[in-house]
Design a protein around this motif. Sequence first.
Motif, mmCIF file in Angstrom:
data_model
loop_
_atom_site.group_PDB
_atom_site.id
_atom_site.type_symbol
_atom_site.label_atom_id
_atom_site.label_comp_id
_atom_site.label_asym_id
_atom_site.label_seq_id
_atom_site.Cartn_x
_atom_site.Cartn_y
_atom_site.Cartn_z
ATOM 1 N N ILE A 133 -4.822 15.450 7.067
ATOM 2 C CA ILE A 133 -4.998 14.216 8.241
ATOM 3 C C ILE A 133 -3.937 13.016 8.099
ATOM 4 C CG2 ILE A 133 -6.518 12.429 9.354
ATOM 5 C CD1 ILE A 133 -8.793 14.372 7.926
ATOM 6 N N LEU A 134 -4.005 12.597 6.812
ATOM 7 C CA LEU A 134 -2.885 11.625 6.483
ATOM 8 C C LEU A 134 -1.468 11.834 6.797
ATOM 9 C CD1 LEU A 134 -2.446 8.893 4.774
ATOM 10 C CD2 LEU A 134 -2.075 10.052 2.819
ATOM 11 N N ALA A 135 -1.097 13.084 6.526
ATOM 12 C CA ALA A 135 0.348 13.505 6.599
ATOM 13 C C ALA A 135 0.615 13.489 8.085
ATOM 14 C CB ALA A 135 0.711 14.877 5.975
ATOM 15 N N GLY A 136 -0.537 13.995 8.969
ATOM 16 C CA GLY A 136 -0.172 13.988 10.430
ATOM 17 C C GLY A 136 -0.284 12.734 10.910
ATOM 18 N N LEU A 137 -1.051 11.817 10.610
ATOM 19 C CA LEU A 137 -0.641 10.380 11.093
ATOM 20 C C LEU A 137 0.619 10.011 10.814
ATOM 21 C CD1 LEU A 137 -4.075 8.860 9.710
ATOM 22 C CD2 LEU A 137 -3.363 9.048 12.136
ATOM 23 N N ALA A 138 1.051 10.041 9.577
ATOM 24 C CA ALA A 138 2.216 9.363 9.236
ATOM 25 C C ALA A 138 3.577 10.107 10.028
ATOM 26 C CB ALA A 138 2.594 9.623 7.851
ATOM 27 N N ARG A 139 3.235 11.542 10.416
ATOM 28 C CA ARG A 139 4.493 11.979 11.348
ATOM 29 C C ARG A 139 4.538 11.824 12.780
ATOM 30 N NH1 ARG A 139 3.166 16.709 8.450
ATOM 31 N NH2 ARG A 139 1.621 17.422 10.018
ATOM 32 N N ALA A 140 3.080 11.237 13.153
ATOM 33 C CA ALA A 140 2.929 11.134 14.768
ATOM 34 C C ALA A 140 3.965 10.425 15.358
ATOM 35 C CB ALA A 140 1.559 10.672 14.873
ATOM 36 N N VAL A 141 4.469 10.200 16.652
ATOM 37 C CA VAL A 141 5.095 9.056 17.294
ATOM 38 C C VAL A 141 4.585 9.036 18.549
ATOM 39 C CG1 VAL A 141 7.347 8.914 18.089
ATOM 40 C CG2 VAL A 141 7.175 10.303 16.041
ATOM 41 N N PRO A 142 4.165 7.731 18.879
ATOM 42 C CA PRO A 142 3.997 6.484 17.842
ATOM 43 C C PRO A 142 2.919 6.575 16.812
ATOM 44 C CG PRO A 142 2.960 5.872 19.914
ATOM 45 C CD PRO A 142 3.510 7.296 20.128
ATOM 46 N N ARG A 143 3.113 5.635 15.835
ATOM 47 C CA ARG A 143 1.986 5.821 14.795
ATOM 48 C C ARG A 143 1.893 4.626 14.219
ATOM 49 N NH1 ARG A 143 3.721 4.432 9.420
ATOM 50 N NH2 ARG A 143 4.600 5.838 8.120
ATOM 51 N N PRO A 144 0.551 4.230 13.797
ATOM 52 C CA PRO A 144 0.217 3.052 13.205
ATOM 53 C C PRO A 144 1.393 2.317 12.265
ATOM 54 C CG PRO A 144 -1.606 4.392 13.098
ATOM 55 C CD PRO A 144 -0.279 5.237 13.262
ATOM 56 N N ALA A 145 1.462 1.105 12.638
ATOM 57 C CA ALA A 145 2.586 0.390 11.828
ATOM 58 C C ALA A 145 2.448 0.439 10.112
ATOM 59 C CB ALA A 145 2.631 -0.972 11.994
ATOM 60 N N VAL A 146 1.150 0.507 9.833
ATOM 61 C CA VAL A 146 0.908 0.693 8.026
ATOM 62 C C VAL A 146 0.039 1.910 8.087
ATOM 63 C CG1 VAL A 146 0.302 -0.530 6.028
ATOM 64 C CG2 VAL A 146 1.462 -1.761 7.991
ATOM 65 N N ILE A 147 0.492 2.660 7.249
ATOM 66 C CA ILE A 147 -0.451 4.051 6.973
ATOM 67 C C ILE A 147 -0.734 3.921 5.296
ATOM 68 C CG2 ILE A 147 -1.019 6.324 6.917
ATOM 69 C CD1 ILE A 147 0.634 6.309 9.630
ATOM 70 N N VAL A 148 -1.933 3.888 4.900
ATOM 71 C CA VAL A 148 -2.180 3.901 3.396
ATOM 72 C C VAL A 148 -2.913 4.980 2.763
ATOM 73 C CG1 VAL A 148 -3.295 2.389 1.612
ATOM 74 C CG2 VAL A 148 -2.327 1.130 3.625
ATOM 75 N N GLY A 149 -2.485 5.889 1.962
ATOM 76 C CA GLY A 149 -3.233 7.021 1.514
ATOM 77 C C GLY A 149 -3.996 6.542 0.037
ATOM 78 N N PHE A 150 -4.624 7.379 -0.478
ATOM 79 C CA PHE A 150 -5.217 7.135 -1.697
ATOM 80 C C PHE A 150 -5.133 8.380 -2.349
ATOM 81 C CE2 PHE A 150 -8.622 3.622 -2.623
ATOM 82 C CZ PHE A 150 -8.116 3.042 -1.375
ATOM 83 N N ALA A 151 -4.628 8.341 -3.883
ATOM 84 C CA ALA A 151 -4.829 9.596 -4.684
ATOM 85 C C ALA A 151 -5.568 9.479 -5.707
ATOM 86 C CB ALA A 151 -3.533 9.939 -4.921
ATOM 87 N N ALA A 152 -6.468 10.306 -5.992
ATOM 88 C CA ALA A 152 -7.657 10.320 -7.055
ATOM 89 C C ALA A 152 -7.040 11.273 -8.188
ATOM 90 C CB ALA A 152 -8.790 10.431 -6.894
#
Length: 232
Positions: A133-152
Amino acid sequence: ARQDLAGQDLAGRRIVISAGGTREPLDPVRYLGNRSSGRQGVALAEAAAARGASVILVAAHLEVPPPAGVDLRPVSTALELQAAVEAAAATADVVIMAAAVADYRPAERRADKIKKDEAGDTFRLDLVKNPDILAGLARAVPRPAVIVGFAAETEADPAARLELGRQKVARKGCDYLVLNRVGWSQGFATESNDIVVLDRRGDIVNEASGTKLSVANCILDVIVQAGTPDHH
Ligand code: CTP
Ligand code: CA
């Protein structure tokens, strides 16, 4: 009343936060799940709302009550979380993916309860990969200005953990990655947390150690410093 306006540095920002852990059904009574409590995502939603943001909280099986004053969107599976996040992201400035999303789901969801007698002493389960989902959001055009992921990450060595984070932020294409140490007694279902925030280049831009609320405010500080988008 004047004082209530102090610290409203996220006023006018529309933030989507996913929280909790998805569940992938096997049959009507069983699922594959994970140990995320949703506390960090809920703390982010609470802190963002307190700082004036308009918050949509996409919530997968929270073990803690959601904060007041946010738009709550309950989901269960990774595919449901994806649909809810993508719908909300269409009009958002910021998306924060704090949810623990199942990497795989059972290839089939059985209509009736799986019986023990179906198999012998071992039971094989076919799983299929969920969308990232995160990678998909980051690739989308247009996309939200700031995209933040978490890694545990459970890697104990700090340098090796940082390297895993650097690789992950590059792979995902997100703007920031919150790198969190988890283990059996750390990270999940606890009140406090220990994190660093990496930017797209893998450089540390902020860090925090303390309550999940103070960690949330540390992450929101990075978003404020990233600036307000001129347009959507
Ligand atoms: N994530 C996502 N969709 C998935 C899996 C993860 O959007 N199907 C998001 C999580 O919400 C988190 C980020 O990606 O913000 C990193 O999740 P993580 O599980 O650490 O990354 P993976 O790419 O799944 O790598 P791995 O589990 O192999 O470490
Ligand atoms: Ca994963």
